[in-house]
Motif scaffolding. Structure first.
Motif, PDB file in Angstrom:
ATOM      1  N   ARG A 216      26.380  51.283  68.263  1.00  0.00           N
ATOM      2  CA  ARG A 216      25.567  51.190  67.213  1.00  0.00           C
ATOM      3  C   ARG A 216      24.201  51.445  67.693  1.00  0.00           C
ATOM      4  NH1 ARG A 216      24.857  44.019  66.387  1.00  0.00           N
ATOM      5  NH2 ARG A 216      26.840  44.413  65.663  1.00  0.00           N
ATOM      6  N   ASN A 217      23.479  52.205  67.144  1.00  0.00           N
ATOM      7  CA  ASN A 217      22.077  52.632  67.170  1.00  0.00           C
ATOM      8  C   ASN A 217      20.893  52.405  67.965  1.00  0.00           C
ATOM      9  OD1 ASN A 217      22.679  55.876  67.117  1.00  0.00           O
ATOM     10  ND2 ASN A 217      22.285  55.155  65.117  1.00  0.00           N
ATOM     11  N   TRP A 218      19.815  52.479  68.585  1.00  0.00           N
ATOM     12  CA  TRP A 218      19.090  51.311  69.539  1.00  0.00           C
ATOM     13  C   TRP A 218      18.930  50.516  68.098  1.00  0.00           C
ATOM     14  CZ3 TRP A 218      19.655  50.147  74.057  1.00  0.00           C
ATOM     15  CH2 TRP A 218      20.401  50.757  74.073  1.00  0.00           C
ATOM     16  N   SER A 219      18.108  51.963  67.002  1.00  0.00           N
ATOM     17  CA  SER A 219      16.942  51.054  65.838  1.00  0.00           C
ATOM     18  C   SER A 219      17.514  49.807  65.322  1.00  0.00           C
ATOM     19  CB  SER A 219      16.998  52.391  65.193  1.00  0.00           C
ATOM     20  OG  SER A 219      18.201  52.398  64.315  1.00  0.00           O
ATOM     21  N   ALA A 229      12.605  55.941  57.482  1.00  0.00           N
ATOM     22  CA  ALA A 229      11.502  56.367  58.748  1.00  0.00           C
ATOM     23  C   ALA A 229      10.971  55.806  60.059  1.00  0.00           C
ATOM     24  CB  ALA A 229      10.318  57.374  58.104  1.00  0.00           C
ATOM     25  N   PHE A 230      10.973  54.417  59.997  1.00  0.00           N
ATOM     26  CA  PHE A 230      10.350  53.659  60.688  1.00  0.00           C
ATOM     27  C   PHE A 230      12.102  53.394  62.141  1.00  0.00           C
ATOM     28  CE2 PHE A 230      10.236  49.739  63.185  1.00  0.00           C
ATOM     29  CZ  PHE A 230       8.801  50.005  64.258  1.00  0.00           C
ATOM     30  N   ASP A 235      14.030  55.576  66.722  1.00  0.00           N
ATOM     31  CA  ASP A 235      15.514  56.445  68.001  1.00  0.00           C
ATOM     32  C   ASP A 235      14.960  57.124  68.319  1.00  0.00           C
ATOM     33  OD1 ASP A 235      17.353  54.687  67.264  1.00  0.00           O
ATOM     34  OD2 ASP A 235      17.726  55.856  65.468  1.00  0.00           O
ATOM     35  N   TYR A 236      13.773  57.925  68.327  1.00  0.00           N
ATOM     36  CA  TYR A 236      13.376  59.289  68.562  1.00  0.00           C
ATOM     37  C   TYR A 236      12.885  58.691  69.638  1.00  0.00           C
ATOM     38  CZ  TYR A 236      11.301  63.714  67.988  1.00  0.00           C
ATOM     39  OH  TYR A 236      10.634  65.166  68.123  1.00  0.00           O
ATOM     40  N   ILE A 462       8.741  68.550  76.845  1.00  0.00           N
ATOM     41  CA  ILE A 462       9.413  68.928  76.299  1.00  0.00           C
ATOM     42  C   ILE A 462      10.207  69.529  75.948  1.00  0.00           C
ATOM     43  CG2 ILE A 462       8.897  71.299  75.613  1.00  0.00           C
ATOM     44  CD1 ILE A 462       5.945  70.821  77.864  1.00  0.00           C
ATOM     45  N   THR A 463      10.714  68.881  76.376  1.00  0.00           N
ATOM     46  CA  THR A 463      12.773  69.250  75.595  1.00  0.00           C
ATOM     47  C   THR A 463      13.069  68.151  75.215  1.00  0.00           C
ATOM     48  OG1 THR A 463      12.930  70.287  78.198  1.00  0.00           O
ATOM     49  CG2 THR A 463      14.798  69.730  76.651  1.00  0.00           C
ATOM     50  N   ALA A 464      13.021  66.965  75.713  1.00  0.00           N
ATOM     51  CA  ALA A 464      13.056  65.802  74.262  1.00  0.00           C
ATOM     52  C   ALA A 464      12.991  66.187  73.266  1.00  0.00           C
ATOM     53  CB  ALA A 464      12.779  64.478  75.318  1.00  0.00           C
ATOM     54  N   VAL A 465      11.537  66.740  73.218  1.00  0.00           N
ATOM     55  CA  VAL A 465      10.958  66.490  71.874  1.00  0.00           C
ATOM     56  C   VAL A 465      10.954  67.499  70.273  1.00  0.00           C
ATOM     57  CG1 VAL A 465       8.657  66.389  71.097  1.00  0.00           C
ATOM     58  CG2 VAL A 465       8.297  65.097  72.949  1.00  0.00           C
ATOM     59  N   ILE A 466      11.522  68.246  71.503  1.00  0.00           N
ATOM     60  CA  ILE A 466      11.907  69.889  70.332  1.00  0.00           C
ATOM     61  C   ILE A 466      13.707  69.687  70.241  1.00  0.00           C
ATOM     62  CG2 ILE A 466      12.042  71.985  70.282  1.00  0.00           C
ATOM     63  CD1 ILE A 466       9.419  71.846  72.372  1.00  0.00           C
TER      64      ILE A 466
END
Length: 825
Positions: A216-219, A229-230, A235-236, A462-466
């Motif tokens: 299971r994903n965290w969401s 979207a949420f 998860d992001y 920066i690495t995680a966001v991209i």
């Protein structure tokens, strides 16, 4: 000494300000070298116990660190007086049998940031070996001791292979699980990663084998759904938070417990194998913290790999295990042979390439590599690979996650794109080295170096966001490499394999063409973005030695109807093997950054298991090296060695300048005269005054100041320890006691205090050259013999001295570099 170590830690961490290293750091580099060595002036035997023991308190950024590094250097205690008689008058240098060289505790050992004496260490080992052989005929116990001594090297290789393979398996399993932890968790079996969780599931299909209700994903865990979207944003956010947590733990552990655990370690290991001593760099604290933080760093998603650090981990294992065997614990040269074999074991478990590991150690990191070390390196690499294979960390009975097998032949015309990949790899390698070195230099010379934790967190964020929106940057490096290297099958679910499949064809040998669907084009532009992002972000991630060419898009061409392909593309078969291009591109970029050739080709060959791809790999590796060398002669390892100012004499570079020894030796024309010690005319007070008034690491011994006829060379450290020991243990030794370096002590008046004979601590065969010796020959002598210093004579009279530091500064000066800033700057 703590300030010296603090600066040295900062060199490796890259986190100190623009202040330069004190002279004392390289002053301890042995030779006739000025250094800020005030601790020696009033030194006592106890002070040397503290300076070379492993209980030094290293103070870094307001944190007091207790490094118990007994793994790194043999302790200076009574144990030094036991064992073998290695450096006495009957051994290396003379005929006197008055005092054993190791009879005084501490004599013959080395200070931190010092260079070992290869000639002396090898001579000591030969003397020890001769003594064991001579005693083996006296009793059965002595014979058993001789046999165990001969077998100890192989037993040590076995232990190194077992430990390196076990730690590599632990790192692989842990990093795989923690990487998947950023996306979700297996609710039924939390200790399983994503792939293992779905293996255990009964509710999974082959087409969607990575989707199962147990994972299971965290969401899904937090809000109960994963679509929309949420949930995507949730998860992001969780992905970024986990990445930041892992990287924060890694940098705090390194900063507070083992600063030497940062970086890849290969530049420092090359320097250590050349004979330099960096206490603690291969110690138990470094091993523990490096193992833990390597898992955290890889799991955080930073653009780095675990291949280089695994070599450091294996060398730590080798250094620690050396203390189980006397001949390796007490001999620095023998220990470096073991470290060469350990480096081979590290590459063996990093790439699943035992033979490539041996060649890597020989080609890239080792300074002294005799034939005996070759065989033992092979054995250590074999045991390490077997251990990792037994652990089976990936569940595929392979040593690495991205092992592939290609069977389709390559065609002669494909040499053109292979060479083009080599050109691209060379260009990228040169760009990577220049960019990374510029960034590391900026880190050293600006305020950026004062905030290593903040820097790591910013780069991680920066690495995680991209990375999250792109499937090819979100996944782990090993999984991405595996997907790019492997060919597409009919049932593959990867977007790179999104082709139209016709399963109704009855003619298996004449399958229709498979046209690409939208997934292929989506994968191509995502891979292009991943290539650009990884190529740039790796420069700022301290330049870990990761083959970024692995992220080169693997293009799938299928145009066998073109006239150029007619005659060697059969109907229904793929003309081009996309995975082969990914592999060749990876080798080209790795070769451009490291300048490896033979070992690189063998490593890639062992990865693929196909002999027929040797020529494409060789073409790409050589082309990348030629192109990268045209833009800059240094590999990424050599560039970091020069950036940190390590005392490393590169054996691959030639010295072609027409200078003489008299141009480099000291003292120079306007310098004070050479400080020497006479063999029979000085007292204890005279010697102590000389030690107090100078900061030299050693002194030539001459017959008299008038004749300047050379007798030998004595080290400052050995003089201090011997005199202090004599004052405490020998009756009547006072300041007026005369010191003799002669073979026979002349008769003394009845009222004179007892004399002190120190001939056995003197090197009776120091290496000498004439003042007219070309520096080209001098440089070769220092490289091939591993000298720390050589004495310069003219018509038999002592003129001066040349140290390894002098050679390095002269080379830098001839290369139009600042000679005063190249060493530990």
């Amino acid at each position: 000494m703590s300030s010296v170590k603090e600066h040295a830690q900062n060199v490796l961490l890259g986190s100190y300000s623009s202040s330069r290293f004190p002279k004392s750091l390289f002053g301890t580099f042995l030779g006739f070298t000025e250094m800020d060595n005030k601790g020696f002036h009033s030194a006592s035997l106890s002070s040397f116990h503290s300076s070379t023991s492993d209980e030094d308190m290293v103070e870094i950024t307001d944190a007091t660190l207790d490094f118990t590094m007994s793994d790194d250097v043999p302790p200076i205690d009574q144990e030094m007086a036991e064992g073998f008689t290695a450096y006495n008058g009957n051994g290396l240098h003379g005929t006197s049998n008055v005092m054993d060289f190791l009879e005084v505790p501490g004599v013959g050992t080395y200070e931190d940031f010092n260079t070992i004496d290869w000639v002396r260490e090898k001579s000591r080992d030969r003397d020890r070996h001769r003594e064991i052989l001579s005693k083996s005929k006296e009793s059965p116990w002595a014979l058993l001791h001789s046999v165990s001594d001969a077998f100890s090297g192989w037993l040590l290789m076995l232990l190194i292979g077992l430990s390196a393979g076990s730690l590599a398996g632990l790192i692989d399993i842990s990093s795989h699980w923690m990487t998947d932890l950023k996306d979700g968790i297996c609710v039924e079996w939390f200790w399983f990663n994503h792939e293992q969780c779905c293996w255990k599931s009964d509710n999974v299909t082959f087409e969607n084998r990575n989707i199962c209700p147990e994972w299971r994903n965290w969401s899904q865990i937090i809000i109960g759904r994963s679509e929309g979207a949420f949930p995507y944003i949730l998860d992001y956010i969780m992905y970024i938070l986990w990445a930041l947590l892992f990287s924060l733990l890694a940098v705090l552990l390194v900063r507070n417990f083992a600063p030497y655990a940062c970086g890849s370690g290969i530049p420092e290991i090359k320097t250590i194998l050349s004979g330099f001593i960096i206490r603690g760099y291969l110690g138990k604290w470094t091993l523990i913290i490096k193992t833990m933080t390597l898992v955290l760093a890889v799991s955080s998603g930073l653009s780095l790999g675990k291949e280089g650090p695994l070599i450091h981990v294996a060398c730590c294992c080798g250094n620690i295990l050396c203390h189980l065997f006397t001949k390796y614990r007490k001999n620095e040269a023998k220990r470096r042979e073991v470290l060469s074999a350990a480096a081979a074991a590290g590459v063996s478990v990093a790439f699943g390439a035992p033979i490539g590991g041996v060649l890597f150690s020989l080609e890239e990191v080792s300074y002294y590599f005799p034939l005996k070390t070759l065989w033992r390196s092979f054995f250590a690499a074999l045991v390490a690979a077997f251990t990792l294979r037994s652990i089976n960390p990936f569940g595929n009975s392979r040593l690495v996650l991205f092992y592939v097998e290609f069977h389709a032949p390559w065609h002669l015309l494909e040499l053109i794109p292979f060479i083009l990949l080599g050109i691209f790899g060379g260009l990228w390698g040169a760009f990577f080295i220049r960019g990374n070195i510029a960034w590391c230099r900026k880190r050293k010379t600006t305020k950026l170096g004062r905030y290593p934790v903040a820097e790591v967190l910013v780069v991680t964020a920066i690495t995680a966001v991209i990375s999250f929106p792109n499937d090819y940057t979100r996944t782990s490096s090993s999984e991405l490499i595996s997907e790019l290297f492997n060919d597409c099958g009919l049932l593959d679910s990867s977007k790179l394999c999104d082709y139209n499949n016709d399963f109704n064809s009855t003619n298996v040998g004449n399958l229709p063409d498979r046209s690409a669907r939208s997934g292929v084009y989506t994968a191509l532009w995502q891979l292009s973005l991943a290539l650009i992002f990884k190529a740039v972000i790796t420069i700022f991630t301290f330049g870990m030695k990761v083959p970024s060419g692995l992220f080169i898009p693997s293009l799938a061409f299928y145009h066998h109807d073109w006239p150029i392909f007619k005659g060697w593309c059969s109907q229904g078969a793929d003309c081009i093997t996309p995975g082969l291009y990914a592999m060749v591109g990876a080798a080209a970029c790795l070769g451009g950054a490291t300048r490896m050739t033979v070992s690189l080709v063998v490593i890639m060959f062992e990865l693929t298991g196909g002999l027929e791809y040797i020529v494409p790999l060789m073409a790409a590796a050589m082309t990348s090296k030629w192109v990268a060398d045209a833009l800059g002669r240094e590999s990424v390892y050599d560039a970091h060695i020069r950036l940190n100012g390590y005392p490393f004499l590169e054996a691959k570079e030639e010295f072609s300048h027409k200078t003489l020894a008299m141009d480099v030796m000291r003292p120079r024309r306007n310098d004070p005269t050479l400080t020497v010690i006479t063999q029979d005319s000085l007292t204890v007070a005279d010697i102590e005054a000389t030690i107090t008034e100078t900061t030299y690491s050693g002194f030539p011994v001459v017959v008299s100041r008038e004749s300047q006829r050379l007798v030998g060379f004595v080290l400052r450290r050995d003089l201090i320890i011997s005199i202090e020991s004599a004052r405490k243990k020998q009756d009547g030794i006072v300041s007026s006691s005369r010191i003799y370096f002669t073979e026979h002590t002349p008769p003394q008046p009845p009222t004179a205090p007892p004399s002190l004979k120190l001939r056995s601590i003197m090197d009776l065969s120091p290496f000498t050259i004439t003042d007219q010796t070309p520096m080209e020959i001098v440089v070769d002598i220092f490289r091939k013999l591993g000298l720390r210093q050589c004495l310069v004579t003219h018509n038999g009279r002592l003129l001066g001295i040349i140290t390894k530091k002098d050679v390095l500064k002269h080379i830098a000066q001839m290369a139009n570099q600042d000679p005063d800033s190249i060493l530990f700057n």
